[in-house]
Design an enzyme around this catalytic site. Structure first.
Site, PDB file in Angstrom:
ATOM      1  CE  LYS A   1      -1.908   3.017   2.221  1.00  0.00           C
ATOM      2  NZ  LYS A   1      -1.637   4.466   1.998  1.00  0.00           N
TER       3      LYS A   1
ATOM      4  N   GLY B   1       5.721   4.154   9.736  1.00  0.00           N
ATOM      5  CA  GLY B   1       4.947   5.386   9.776  1.00  0.00           C
ATOM      6  C   GLY B   1       4.828   5.901  11.193  1.00  0.00           C
ATOM      7  CB  SER B   2       2.580   8.404  12.587  1.00  0.00           C
ATOM      8  OG  SER B   2       1.315   7.891  12.237  1.00  0.00           O
TER       9      SER B   2
ATOM     10  CB  CYS C   1      12.033   7.250  11.113  1.00  0.00           C
ATOM     11  SG  CYS C   1      13.066   6.160  10.165  1.00  0.00           S
TER      12      CYS C   1
ATOM     13  N   GLY D   1       0.505   3.126  13.723  1.00  0.00           N
ATOM     14  CA  GLY D   1       1.111   1.859  14.151  1.00  0.00           C
ATOM     15  C   GLY D   1       0.227   1.134  15.157  1.00  0.00           C
TER      16      GLY D   1
ATOM     17  CD  GLU E   1      11.713  -0.492  11.554  1.00  0.00           C
ATOM     18  OE1 GLU E   1      11.960   0.315  12.472  1.00  0.00           O
ATOM     19  OE2 GLU E   1      12.483  -1.384  11.193  1.00  0.00           O
TER      20      GLU E   1
ATOM     21  CD  GLU F   1       8.980  11.553  14.188  1.00  0.00           C
ATOM     22  OE1 GLU F   1       7.791  11.183  14.215  1.00  0.00           O
ATOM     23  OE2 GLU F   1       9.886  10.864  13.706  1.00  0.00           O
TER      24      GLU F   1
HETATM   25  P1  NAP Z   1       1.283   7.712   8.712  1.00  0.00           P
HETATM   26  O1  NAP Z   1       0.224   8.700   8.610  1.00  0.00           O
HETATM   27  O2  NAP Z   1       1.276   6.756   9.847  1.00  0.00           O
HETATM   28  O3  NAP Z   1       1.289   6.946   7.304  1.00  0.00           O
HETATM   29  C1  NAP Z   1       2.096   5.863   6.975  1.00  0.00           C
HETATM   30  C2  NAP Z   1       1.316   4.925   6.066  1.00  0.00           C
HETATM   31  O4  NAP Z   1       0.207   4.367   6.760  1.00  0.00           O
HETATM   32  C3  NAP Z   1       0.734   5.630   4.835  1.00  0.00           C
HETATM   33  O5  NAP Z   1       0.763   4.726   3.745  1.00  0.00           O
HETATM   34  C4  NAP Z   1      -0.688   5.896   5.303  1.00  0.00           C
HETATM   35  O6  NAP Z   1      -1.590   6.126   4.254  1.00  0.00           O
HETATM   36  C5  NAP Z   1      -0.993   4.628   6.041  1.00  0.00           C
HETATM   37  N1  NAP Z   1      -2.117   4.743   6.977  1.00  0.00           N
HETATM   38  C6  NAP Z   1      -2.628   5.862   7.569  1.00  0.00           C
HETATM   39  N2  NAP Z   1      -3.662   5.530   8.368  1.00  0.00           N
HETATM   40  C7  NAP Z   1      -3.829   4.192   8.281  1.00  0.00           C
HETATM   41  C8  NAP Z   1      -4.722   3.254   8.887  1.00  0.00           C
HETATM   42  N3  NAP Z   1      -5.676   3.629   9.748  1.00  0.00           N
HETATM   43  N4  NAP Z   1      -4.584   1.948   8.577  1.00  0.00           N
HETATM   44  C9  NAP Z   1      -3.623   1.537   7.729  1.00  0.00           C
HETATM   45  N5  NAP Z   1      -2.762   2.369   7.128  1.00  0.00           N
HETATM   46  C10 NAP Z   1      -2.844   3.684   7.399  1.00  0.00           C
HETATM   47  O7  NAP Z   1       2.699   8.355   8.772  1.00  0.00           O
HETATM   48  P2  NAP Z   1       3.172   9.610   7.970  1.00  0.00           P
HETATM   49  O8  NAP Z   1       2.742  10.808   8.750  1.00  0.00           O
HETATM   50  O9  NAP Z   1       2.740   9.498   6.572  1.00  0.00           O
HETATM   51  O10 NAP Z   1       4.761   9.392   8.032  1.00  0.00           O
HETATM   52  C11 NAP Z   1       5.583  10.030   8.981  1.00  0.00           C
HETATM   53  C12 NAP Z   1       5.852   9.147  10.188  1.00  0.00           C
HETATM   54  O11 NAP Z   1       6.451   7.916   9.817  1.00  0.00           O
HETATM   55  C13 NAP Z   1       6.823   9.755  11.155  1.00  0.00           C
HETATM   56  O12 NAP Z   1       6.339   9.630  12.467  1.00  0.00           O
HETATM   57  C14 NAP Z   1       8.107   8.965  10.971  1.00  0.00           C
HETATM   58  O13 NAP Z   1       8.967   8.931  12.040  1.00  0.00           O
HETATM   59  C15 NAP Z   1       7.611   7.629  10.606  1.00  0.00           C
HETATM   60  N6  NAP Z   1       8.603   6.890   9.812  1.00  0.00           N
HETATM   61  C16 NAP Z   1       9.313   5.879  10.401  1.00  0.00           C
HETATM   62  C17 NAP Z   1      10.273   5.177   9.694  1.00  0.00           C
HETATM   63  C18 NAP Z   1      11.053   4.049  10.328  1.00  0.00           C
HETATM   64  O14 NAP Z   1      11.700   3.285   9.644  1.00  0.00           O
HETATM   65  N7  NAP Z   1      11.029   3.876  11.621  1.00  0.00           N
HETATM   66  C19 NAP Z   1      10.520   5.492   8.358  1.00  0.00           C
HETATM   67  C20 NAP Z   1       9.782   6.525   7.792  1.00  0.00           C
HETATM   68  C21 NAP Z   1       8.819   7.223   8.533  1.00  0.00           C
HETATM   69  P3  NAP Z   1      -1.752   7.624   3.671  1.00  0.00           P
HETATM   70  O15 NAP Z   1      -0.604   7.799   2.769  1.00  0.00           O
HETATM   71  O16 NAP Z   1      -3.051   7.614   2.978  1.00  0.00           O
HETATM   72  O17 NAP Z   1      -1.732   8.570   4.845  1.00  0.00           O
END
Ligand code: NAP
Ligand code: MG
Length: 483
Positions: A177, A230-231, A286, A235, A252, A385
């Site tokens: 996805k 992601g966030s 991240c 998660g 992650e 963050e």
């Molecule tokens: P996010 O909102 O959690 O989105 C990540 C992914 O999850 C996107 O594909 C998102 O779709 C999807 N998603 C959102 N809500 C969902 C749900 N209810 N069920 C299933 N999937 C869902 O995170 P973000 O704000 O885009 O990314 C930034 C965050 O990611 C930061 O906190 C960062 O630290 C973290 N991150 C961590 C790593 C690591 O390796 N540890 C790497 C990169 C980023 P949409 O695109 O439609 O929102």
């Protein structure tokens, strides 16, 4: 310059298809202009993708294959990415905002995952367990089946490559996805899988809203394993969905990672760590070095050097930044940029001093000038963050105090110690609550070294040999073979 086609489709069961949820605009954050539209998958599309992947798994085609052959196919996918490097780099910079040279680094990094995990395919060996005469007992490792992978927008190619390569190397079929903000470049994984000869349905790539397609994928009863980057709130939602189906997941999540800089550290060398640690990908990493905890005796000098590093950077559209010296691109979206700006303002209200940056250039892009803030550990900005080019600097007096501050957030992804005293570095490395500790170089390590979080930064490890075990389950076979 490459032409960007106006409409992009999803890839399900070996075919390019429209989405049940319509289309979404894809924006170039450096201009705010729409550059293309992408098909949006709904729950029905997700179901078709999962069932296609399941059919491939149940057919045995991936598991019957000799692993070394599967590994060669995975490696060939990495080479396929490299063959399309120039076009992919341009596309990634346009959809995500990062400089061309950073996009090239990302593509090379993505290709490296396929090289590394392709090479590991034949190393997932079981063992035999002695049970006395008359028995032959052994373990072996089987793929879970359907691996669902939910990808963030900051490194869309590298994050997909990281989990996809390991999942395929171990014989899983995959549903990806992609992020709604940066869905375009992931088409390459569908093309690569087809190109190297994986059967249709082995790799499915679809863009959809997290709340719709993402939620449907993570809750799908035929998904056997989930990888999420992601966030923290998302998660938690995904882990809850996984728990309902009793399937494992790898999380992650974010970080608020700190570098402890001792009085004996080489601050000139540390300028490079600042450059990469907080301004690479405009801080949307991240494991960014978003906090520096510096000994009070070097605090003023560190702020001065950080301001110099920040001021030396040009902030410009990614597609114009071809080599490393040139600087930093835009953030991924105006929303992310404004969120970061607000956090800077809130920090100032709490008493933080802005040393440089904290403002947006006067243009239509989602830019944020590289920012350095002098803060104290109790402030919100020292704990939450930002996910942008904002460095928070604070000071310490005693070594133990530095560790305490470093460990005082809910996160625990990575951390760093900068000192010429290796005993001191080792003591800190033992006490820091983080999945990875860098000594004297931020981002030391690589595809070979396990990566993942303590605390709210998540669980499970990606990268390295460790990650292979996310994608397989242990089977023990106990045979009675004699009298
Ligand atoms: P996010 O909102 O959690 O989105 C990540 C992914 O999850 C996107 O594909 C998102 O779709 C999807 N998603 C959102 N809500 C969902 C749900 N209810 N069920 C299933 N999937 C869902 O995170 P973000 O704000 O885009 O990314 C930034 C965050 O990611 C930061 O906190 C960062 O630290 C973290 N991150 C961590 C790593 C690591 O390796 N540890 C790497 C990169 C980023 P949409 O695109 O439609 O929102
Ligand atoms: Mg999001």
């Amino acid at each position: 310059m490459f032409e960007i086609k106006p409409f992009w489709q999803n890839y399900i069961d070996g075919a390019w298809v429209d989405g049940g949820a319509g289309r979404i605009d894809v924006t170039d954050p450096a201009t705010g202009n729409v550059i293309a539209q992408h098909a949006l998958a709904d729950a029905v599309d997700v179901d078709r993708a999962v069932m296609a992947a399941r059919r491939v798994h149940l057919s045995g085609v991936l598991t019957d294959m000799r692993p070394i052959k599967r590994g060669r196919m995975v490696q060939a996918m990495g080479r396929f990415l490299k063959e399309h490097r120039e076009r992919l780099a341009y596309l990634l910079s346009r959809e995500q905002g990062k400089p061309i040279w950073e996009s090239e680094i990302e593509i090379d990094g993505a290709a490296l995952y396929f090289e590394y995990y392709g090479n590991q395919a034949s190393t997932v060996e079981g063992r035999s367990i002695p049970l006395g005469s008359g028995y032959f007992d052994f373990t072996h490792y089987e793929p879970f089946g359907v691996s669902a992978q939910i990808i963030p927008w900051n490194y869309p190619l590298e994050m997909t490559a990281r989990s996809l390569s390991a999942a395929l190397a171990t014989g899983n079929a995959v549903v990806i996805k992609t992020p709604e903000m940066t869905p375009l470049t992931n088409y390459i994984f569908a093309e690569a899988a087809e190109h190297v000869g994986f059967p249709k349905g082995t790799v499915n790539v679809l863009c959809g809203l997290g709340s719709d397609a993402g939620a449907a994928l993570s809750a799908h009863p035929m998904v056997n394993q989930i990888v999420f980057t992601g966030s923290v709130p998302t998660g938690i939602a995904i882990a809850s969905a996984a728990a309902k189906n009793v399937v494992p997941c790898v999380l992650e999540l974010g970080g608020k990672s700190a570098a402890i800089v001792h009085s004996d550290a080489d601050l000139e060398a540390f300028e490079t760590d600042l450059r990469w640690g907080i301004y690479f990908n405009a801080g949307q990493v991240c494991s960014a070095m978003s906090r520096v905890i510096v000994h009070e005796s070097r605090h003023a000098e560190l702020i001065e050097r950080a301001v110099k590093v920040a001021s030396d950077l040009t902030v410009a559209p990614g597609e114009t930044l071809k080599d490393m010296a040139q600087g930093m691109g835009s953030m991924v979206s105006h929303g992310q940029r404004d969120r970061a700006l607000n956090m800077v303002k809130e920090a100032q209200d709490q008493g933080a001093t802005l040393a440089t940056g904290g403002s947006a250039p006067n243009n239509a892009g989602a830019f944020l000038n590289p920012t350095v803030m002098d803060v104290t550990p109790d402030m919100t900005i020292a704990r939450d963050e930002v996910f942008g080019p904002v460095l928070s600097v604070m000071k310490f007096t005693q070594d133990d105090e530095a560790i305490k501050i470093a460990n005082s957030t809910d996160y625990g992804l990575v951390s760093g110690v900068f000192t010429t005293d290796l005993d001191r570095a080792n003591r800190a490395a033992q006490k820091l609550r983080a999945g990875q500790v860098f000594v004297n170089e931020w981002y030391a390590g690589g595809v070979e070294t396990p990566f993942g979080g303590y605390g709210k930064s998540g669980y499970g490890r990606e990268k390295g040999r460790e990650a292979l075990w996310n994608y397989v389950q242990t089977k023990n076979i106990a045979m009675k073979i004699g009298k």
